[in-house]
Design a protein around this motif. Structure first.
Motif, PDB file in Angstrom:
ATOM      1  N   ASP A 191     -55.431   3.227 -23.397  1.00  0.00           N
ATOM      2  CA  ASP A 191     -56.263   2.365 -23.178  1.00  0.00           C
ATOM      3  C   ASP A 191     -56.190   1.265 -24.425  1.00  0.00           C
ATOM      4  OD1 ASP A 191     -57.783   2.702 -20.805  1.00  0.00           O
ATOM      5  OD2 ASP A 191     -59.183   3.976 -22.088  1.00  0.00           O
ATOM      6  N   VAL A 192     -55.782  -0.080 -24.196  1.00  0.00           N
ATOM      7  CA  VAL A 192     -55.595  -0.964 -25.200  1.00  0.00           C
ATOM      8  C   VAL A 192     -56.570  -1.926 -25.161  1.00  0.00           C
ATOM      9  CG1 VAL A 192     -53.769  -2.808 -25.812  1.00  0.00           C
ATOM     10  CG2 VAL A 192     -53.053  -0.583 -24.646  1.00  0.00           C
ATOM     11  N   LEU A 193     -57.143  -2.210 -26.272  1.00  0.00           N
ATOM     12  CA  LEU A 193     -58.215  -2.970 -26.487  1.00  0.00           C
ATOM     13  C   LEU A 193     -57.737  -4.273 -26.961  1.00  0.00           C
ATOM     14  CD1 LEU A 193     -61.251  -3.943 -26.670  1.00  0.00           C
ATOM     15  CD2 LEU A 193     -61.383  -2.818 -29.169  1.00  0.00           C
ATOM     16  N   LEU A 194     -58.088  -5.388 -26.412  1.00  0.00           N
ATOM     17  CA  LEU A 194     -57.965  -6.815 -26.628  1.00  0.00           C
ATOM     18  C   LEU A 194     -59.203  -7.239 -27.248  1.00  0.00           C
ATOM     19  CD1 LEU A 194     -55.742  -8.476 -24.122  1.00  0.00           C
ATOM     20  CD2 LEU A 194     -55.004  -7.097 -26.019  1.00  0.00           C
ATOM     21  N   ARG A 195     -59.369  -7.326 -28.442  1.00  0.00           N
ATOM     22  CA  ARG A 195     -60.562  -8.043 -29.200  1.00  0.00           C
ATOM     23  C   ARG A 195     -60.966  -9.255 -28.926  1.00  0.00           C
ATOM     24  NH1 ARG A 195     -62.131  -4.791 -34.223  1.00  0.00           N
ATOM     25  NH2 ARG A 195     -60.909  -3.069 -34.245  1.00  0.00           N
ATOM     26  N   TYR A 196     -59.777 -10.188 -28.654  1.00  0.00           N
ATOM     27  CA  TYR A 196     -60.178 -11.588 -28.439  1.00  0.00           C
ATOM     28  C   TYR A 196     -58.812 -11.978 -27.833  1.00  0.00           C
ATOM     29  CZ  TYR A 196     -57.705 -12.258 -32.858  1.00  0.00           C
ATOM     30  OH  TYR A 196     -57.058 -12.150 -33.875  1.00  0.00           O
ATOM     31  N   SER A 197     -58.823 -13.127 -27.186  1.00  0.00           N
ATOM     32  CA  SER A 197     -57.467 -13.824 -26.849  1.00  0.00           C
ATOM     33  C   SER A 197     -57.980 -15.064 -26.526  1.00  0.00           C
ATOM     34  CB  SER A 197     -57.168 -13.126 -24.932  1.00  0.00           C
ATOM     35  OG  SER A 197     -58.175 -13.250 -24.294  1.00  0.00           O
ATOM     36  N   THR A 199     -58.547 -16.947 -23.691  1.00  0.00           N
ATOM     37  CA  THR A 199     -59.620 -17.085 -23.085  1.00  0.00           C
ATOM     38  C   THR A 199     -60.722 -16.252 -23.320  1.00  0.00           C
ATOM     39  OG1 THR A 199     -58.786 -15.368 -21.252  1.00  0.00           O
ATOM     40  CG2 THR A 199     -58.128 -17.814 -20.917  1.00  0.00           C
ATOM     41  N   ASP A 200     -60.785 -15.699 -24.303  1.00  0.00           N
ATOM     42  CA  ASP A 200     -62.115 -15.048 -25.003  1.00  0.00           C
ATOM     43  C   ASP A 200     -62.021 -15.099 -26.614  1.00  0.00           C
ATOM     44  OD1 ASP A 200     -64.044 -13.201 -25.605  1.00  0.00           O
ATOM     45  OD2 ASP A 200     -62.735 -11.320 -25.627  1.00  0.00           O
ATOM     46  N   GLN A 201     -62.262 -16.451 -26.831  1.00  0.00           N
ATOM     47  CA  GLN A 201     -62.398 -16.812 -28.152  1.00  0.00           C
ATOM     48  C   GLN A 201     -63.620 -16.250 -29.106  1.00  0.00           C
ATOM     49  OE1 GLN A 201     -59.933 -18.630 -29.863  1.00  0.00           O
ATOM     50  NE2 GLN A 201     -58.542 -18.646 -28.357  1.00  0.00           N
ATOM     51  N   GLU A 202     -64.698 -15.864 -28.108  1.00  0.00           N
ATOM     52  CA  GLU A 202     -65.796 -15.367 -28.787  1.00  0.00           C
ATOM     53  C   GLU A 202     -65.792 -13.845 -29.046  1.00  0.00           C
ATOM     54  OE1 GLU A 202     -69.169 -16.650 -26.876  1.00  0.00           O
ATOM     55  OE2 GLU A 202     -68.688 -18.655 -27.213  1.00  0.00           O
ATOM     56  N   GLY A 203     -64.644 -13.202 -28.525  1.00  0.00           N
ATOM     57  CA  GLY A 203     -64.224 -11.747 -28.986  1.00  0.00           C
ATOM     58  C   GLY A 203     -65.184 -10.709 -28.229  1.00  0.00           C
ATOM     59  N   ALA A 204     -65.489 -11.223 -26.708  1.00  0.00           N
ATOM     60  CA  ALA A 204     -65.984  -9.931 -26.037  1.00  0.00           C
ATOM     61  C   ALA A 204     -65.303  -8.882 -25.917  1.00  0.00           C
ATOM     62  CB  ALA A 204     -66.508 -10.868 -24.668  1.00  0.00           C
ATOM     63  N   GLY A 205     -64.077  -8.923 -25.924  1.00  0.00           N
ATOM     64  CA  GLY A 205     -63.122  -7.790 -25.754  1.00  0.00           C
ATOM     65  C   GLY A 205     -62.926  -7.310 -24.335  1.00  0.00           C
ATOM     66  N   GLU A 206     -61.592  -6.639 -24.156  1.00  0.00           N
ATOM     67  CA  GLU A 206     -61.379  -6.219 -22.837  1.00  0.00           C
ATOM     68  C   GLU A 206     -60.328  -5.132 -23.036  1.00  0.00           C
ATOM     69  OE1 GLU A 206     -60.535  -7.708 -18.094  1.00  0.00           O
ATOM     70  OE2 GLU A 206     -60.694  -9.026 -19.828  1.00  0.00           O
ATOM     71  N   THR A 207     -60.696  -3.815 -22.373  1.00  0.00           N
ATOM     72  CA  THR A 207     -59.792  -2.944 -22.302  1.00  0.00           C
ATOM     73  C   THR A 207     -58.908  -2.981 -21.229  1.00  0.00           C
ATOM     74  OG1 THR A 207     -61.173  -1.707 -23.789  1.00  0.00           O
ATOM     75  CG2 THR A 207     -59.543  -0.406 -22.613  1.00  0.00           C
ATOM     76  N   LEU A 208     -57.597  -2.717 -21.363  1.00  0.00           N
ATOM     77  CA  LEU A 208     -56.492  -2.656 -20.534  1.00  0.00           C
ATOM     78  C   LEU A 208     -55.642  -1.257 -20.399  1.00  0.00           C
ATOM     79  CD1 LEU A 208     -54.675  -6.134 -21.151  1.00  0.00           C
ATOM     80  CD2 LEU A 208     -56.949  -5.682 -19.501  1.00  0.00           C
ATOM     81  N   ALA A 209     -55.430  -0.918 -19.219  1.00  0.00           N
ATOM     82  CA  ALA A 209     -54.680   0.193 -19.157  1.00  0.00           C
ATOM     83  C   ALA A 209     -53.353   0.188 -19.033  1.00  0.00           C
ATOM     84  CB  ALA A 209     -55.363   0.880 -17.519  1.00  0.00           C
ATOM     85  N   LEU A 210     -52.921   0.996 -19.968  1.00  0.00           N
ATOM     86  CA  LEU A 210     -51.258   0.970 -20.094  1.00  0.00           C
ATOM     87  C   LEU A 210     -50.877   2.283 -19.492  1.00  0.00           C
ATOM     88  CD1 LEU A 210     -48.994  -0.392 -21.246  1.00  0.00           C
ATOM     89  CD2 LEU A 210     -49.091   0.741 -23.371  1.00  0.00           C
ATOM     90  N   ALA A 211     -50.004   2.440 -18.375  1.00  0.00           N
ATOM     91  CA  ALA A 211     -49.525   3.432 -17.829  1.00  0.00           C
ATOM     92  C   ALA A 211     -48.371   3.900 -18.317  1.00  0.00           C
ATOM     93  CB  ALA A 211     -49.603   3.206 -16.252  1.00  0.00           C
ATOM     94  N   GLU A 212     -47.937   5.074 -17.846  1.00  0.00           N
ATOM     95  CA  GLU A 212     -46.575   5.462 -18.490  1.00  0.00           C
ATOM     96  C   GLU A 212     -45.561   5.220 -17.451  1.00  0.00           C
ATOM     97  OE1 GLU A 212     -46.626   9.954 -20.307  1.00  0.00           O
ATOM     98  OE2 GLU A 212     -47.430  10.038 -18.224  1.00  0.00           O
ATOM     99  N   GLY A 213     -44.326   4.765 -17.934  1.00  0.00           N
ATOM    100  CA  GLY A 213     -43.284   4.371 -17.087  1.00  0.00           C
ATOM    101  C   GLY A 213     -42.417   5.489 -16.533  1.00  0.00           C
ATOM    102  N   VAL A 214     -41.442   5.183 -15.457  1.00  0.00           N
ATOM    103  CA  VAL A 214     -40.951   6.167 -14.772  1.00  0.00           C
ATOM    104  C   VAL A 214     -39.366   6.571 -15.504  1.00  0.00           C
ATOM    105  CG1 VAL A 214     -41.703   5.559 -12.661  1.00  0.00           C
ATOM    106  CG2 VAL A 214     -39.559   4.544 -13.382  1.00  0.00           C
ATOM    107  N   ARG A 215     -39.277   5.751 -16.723  1.00  0.00           N
ATOM    108  CA  ARG A 215     -37.901   5.965 -17.344  1.00  0.00           C
ATOM    109  C   ARG A 215     -38.184   6.245 -18.936  1.00  0.00           C
ATOM    110  NH1 ARG A 215     -32.961   3.238 -15.174  1.00  0.00           N
ATOM    111  NH2 ARG A 215     -33.345   2.571 -12.846  1.00  0.00           N
ATOM    112  N   GLU A 216     -37.592   7.200 -19.290  1.00  0.00           N
ATOM    113  CA  GLU A 216     -38.048   7.441 -20.876  1.00  0.00           C
ATOM    114  C   GLU A 216     -37.597   6.319 -21.565  1.00  0.00           C
ATOM    115  OE1 GLU A 216     -36.993  11.094 -24.150  1.00  0.00           O
ATOM    116  OE2 GLU A 216     -36.168  11.114 -22.343  1.00  0.00           O
ATOM    117  N   THR A 217     -36.761   5.873 -21.590  1.00  0.00           N
ATOM    118  CA  THR A 217     -36.179   4.527 -22.404  1.00  0.00           C
ATOM    119  C   THR A 217     -37.011   3.461 -22.334  1.00  0.00           C
ATOM    120  OG1 THR A 217     -34.318   3.764 -20.992  1.00  0.00           O
ATOM    121  CG2 THR A 217     -33.636   5.540 -22.694  1.00  0.00           C
TER     122      THR A 217
END
Length: 334
Positions: A191-197, A199-217
């Motif tokens: 889980d990757v939390l973006l504290r602000y961005s 389009t989110d200058q007030e810092g509501a925050g959003e958590t994104l899902a970072l999934a595993e890849g199919v290749r090790e490299t």
């Protein structure tokens, strides 16, 4: 010793009441904080350019600006070959300076508005096309990271490029990531939390899902774990995830986050090493590439727009806990 007989500062009249001097002490700081640092710095340069242009013609640069002078300034920039986007941004800075002072912005003037419209239409008729970042595909991203050196800087660059592509992040998003905001989640991902961005200058925050890849490299999850292990080996367990790496031996880690300019340099160095064309390549290439690749792989538009935080694509009103139902980052073939 003589008494201090200085008169107290006079109160400011506000409608039918009084504002004391202390009431306004923090207003300016909070007004400044309403803009991102990069935006505030760009606007400051734009206002300095306005003042310089006015002085060159013995015109007053004080606000409120004369709309006719503003229209002439815009026309002069267009005549000098500047793009419509460049001209519009400088007008935005001047408009913001007026709004922050409670003054009518010159951009609302019919003459200024029509001048800008004419600049855009003239540019289009002359064959002008806005510069757009080239969207990179999965094969290009593989090439960018597979030839990176097995060094501290190489581990950082691999992690930065793969995470940026897998989550469709802006350069500013990458610079804002912190070590403590990347945590293990289900499905073997993070889980990757973006504290602000942007389009989110007030810092509501959003958590994104970072999934595993199919290749090790090219697996972004493995790249994050390898980079965090390298950081921990240097005694760094908190703070900016992406930071400078010195060229000494042993290399020293910086304490401050990378700048967006540094992200661009990381990408260009990787491209040069991999023999990837630099034409149209920029950090935004990772974001555009994420969207186009995910769409081509059949990822639902609602998931693409939610991960990339594009409100204009689809309505994103469903529960954020569904991010692991079909995460876009797991469908890119990394």
């Amino acid at each position: 010793m003589d008494e201090d007989r200085s008169e107290p500062a006079a109160p400011v009249v506000a409608d039918d009441g009084l504002l004391l001097p202390g009431d306004l002490t923090s207003v300016g700081a909070y007004v400044d904080a309403s803009l991102a640092d990069s935006t505030r710095q760009a606007y400051a340069r734009d206002l300095a350019a306005w003042a310089t242009w006015c002085r060159s013609r013995s015109l007053p640069a004080e606000l409120p600006a004369d709309p006719l002078s503003v229209a002439a300034w815009l026309a002069a920039m267009a005549d000098d070959g500047h793009s419509p986007r460049y001209v519009a941004r400088r007008l935005s800075a001047l408009n913001d300076a007026h709004r922050s002072r409670g003054l009518p912005p010159p951009g609302d003037s019919e003459g200024v508005r029509r001048t800008l419209t004419g600049i855009r239409r003239t540019a289009v008729r002359s064959g002008y096309l806005p510069r757009r970042a080239r969207a990179v595909d999965t094969a290009t991203v593989r090439a960018l990271v597979e030839d990176l050196p097995d060094t501290l800087a190489g581990a950082r660059d691999r992690c930065l490029i793969l995470v940026g592509f897998a989550l469709g992040l802006r350069a500013s998003d990458l610079c804002g990531l912190r070590i403590e905001d990347v945590v293990p989640a289900g499905h073997g991902g993070l889980d990757v939390l973006l504290r602000y961005s942007k389009t989110d200058q007030e810092g509501a925050g959003e958590t994104l899902a970072l999934a595993e890849g199919v290749r090790e490299t090219t697996c972004p999850v493995r790249a994050v774990r390898a980079w965090r292990a390298a950081l921990a080996g240097q005694g760094v367990t908190a703070g900016p995830l992406f930071r400078s790496v010195g060229k000494g031996s042993p290399p020293r880690l910086g304490a401050a986050p990378l700048t967006t300019r540094s992200v661009d340099l990381v990408l260009r160095r990787a491209a040069e090493r991999a023999g990837v064309s630099p034409e149209g390549l920029s950090p935004h290439s990772l974001r555009r590439g994420f969207a186009t690749t995910a769409y081509a792989q059949g990822v639902p538009e609602k998931e693409i727009s939610r991960t990339g935080r594009w409100r204009s694509l689809v309505v994103r009103s469903y529960d954020a806990s569904s991010r692991w139902a079909d995460p876009a980052s797991g469908s890119l073939g990394l």
